[in-house]
Design an enzyme around this catalytic site. Structure first.
Site, PDB file in Angstrom:
ATOM      1  N   ASP A 163       0.707  -1.233   0.107  1.00  0.00           N
ATOM      2  CA  ASP A 163       0.114  -0.017   0.120  1.00  0.00           C
ATOM      3  C   ASP A 163       1.006   1.328  -0.140  1.00  0.00           C
ATOM      4  O   ASP A 163       1.979   1.314   0.328  1.00  0.00           O
ATOM      5  CB  ASP A 163      -0.943   0.005   1.135  1.00  0.00           C
ATOM      6  CG  ASP A 163      -2.051   1.073   1.011  1.00  0.00           C
ATOM      7  OD1 ASP A 163      -2.810   0.698   0.175  1.00  0.00           O
ATOM      8  OD2 ASP A 163      -1.982   2.165   1.677  1.00  0.00           O
ATOM      9  N   THR A 164       0.639   2.192  -0.451  1.00  0.00           N
ATOM     10  CA  THR A 164       1.150   3.498  -0.694  1.00  0.00           C
ATOM     11  C   THR A 164       0.214   4.632  -0.231  1.00  0.00           C
ATOM     12  O   THR A 164      -0.785   4.737  -0.779  1.00  0.00           O
ATOM     13  CB  THR A 164       1.731   3.504  -2.169  1.00  0.00           C
ATOM     14  OG1 THR A 164       2.577   2.665  -2.440  1.00  0.00           O
ATOM     15  CG2 THR A 164       2.789   4.855  -2.368  1.00  0.00           C
TER      16      THR A 164
END
Length: 185
Positions: A69-70
């Site tokens: 996830d970013t």
């Protein structure tokens, strides 16, 4: 070893493909809403861990699940994926001429073994004109991207400076992932 990427991101698929010749894709469907007052680093780590846990339940323990996830953070505010073009424009206006942080968390899990990664990069944008923003928004590239931009596309022209791992900004820090893969048998 069977490997599953818990993401539908074409960028993550491409980058993992540089490290592994074969893997399956099984996106995780989770609520990505940050908790009130949630620390951005803890948020992105929680998202990667939740994605991995959801997908891991569907496979045998000998399968390696990789989830990532970013998030983009400006002045401690998490800038997630914009709901529409108006919100994307507001995000890009905030980032214009300023420096923001990008955090990417990756969770690799197989059986009881887990490798949790957190990478950070600072990105400074040039000042953006309304024409710059409107031209970018017209591409539609902002959709489904934290902070309303993808550095690997036209928005790369907005970048004045980067401090940290470029691939973390893209959403999958291949160097850190490669090192973690070497620890998992």
């Amino acid at each position: 070893m069977k490997v599953v990427l818990a993401s539908q991101s074409p960028r993550r698929k491409e980058l993992l493909g540089r490290l592994l010749p074969e893997f399956e894709i099984h996106p995780a469907d989770i609520d990505e809403t940050p908790f009130d007052e949630e620390d951005p680093k803890k948020y992105v780590q929680r998202m990667a861990a939740e994605k991995a846990a959801i997908v891991k339940k569907r496979y045998k323990p000998d399968v390696l699940v990789i989830a990532s996830d970013t998030t983009v953070v400006f002045e401690q505010e998490i800038l997630g994926k914009p709901v529409d073009e108006k919100e994307a424009k507001a995000m890009l206006q905030k980032l214009s001429g300023a420096t923001h942080e990008v955090y990417t968390a990756v969770m690799l899990t197989k059986g009881t073994h887990e490798e949790a990664l957190l990478t950070q990069a600072s990105v400074t944008f040039y000042p953006l004109t309304d024409v710059d923003i409107e031209t970018y928004l017209a591409t539609g590239d902002y959709a489904d991207k934290a902070g309303a931009y993808g550095i690997q596309s036209f928005a790369g022209a907005f970048v004045k400076a980067i401090k940290g791992d470029y691939y973390s900004i893209v959403g999958f820090p291949i160097g850190a992932v490669y090192q973690a893969l070497k620890k998992i048998k």
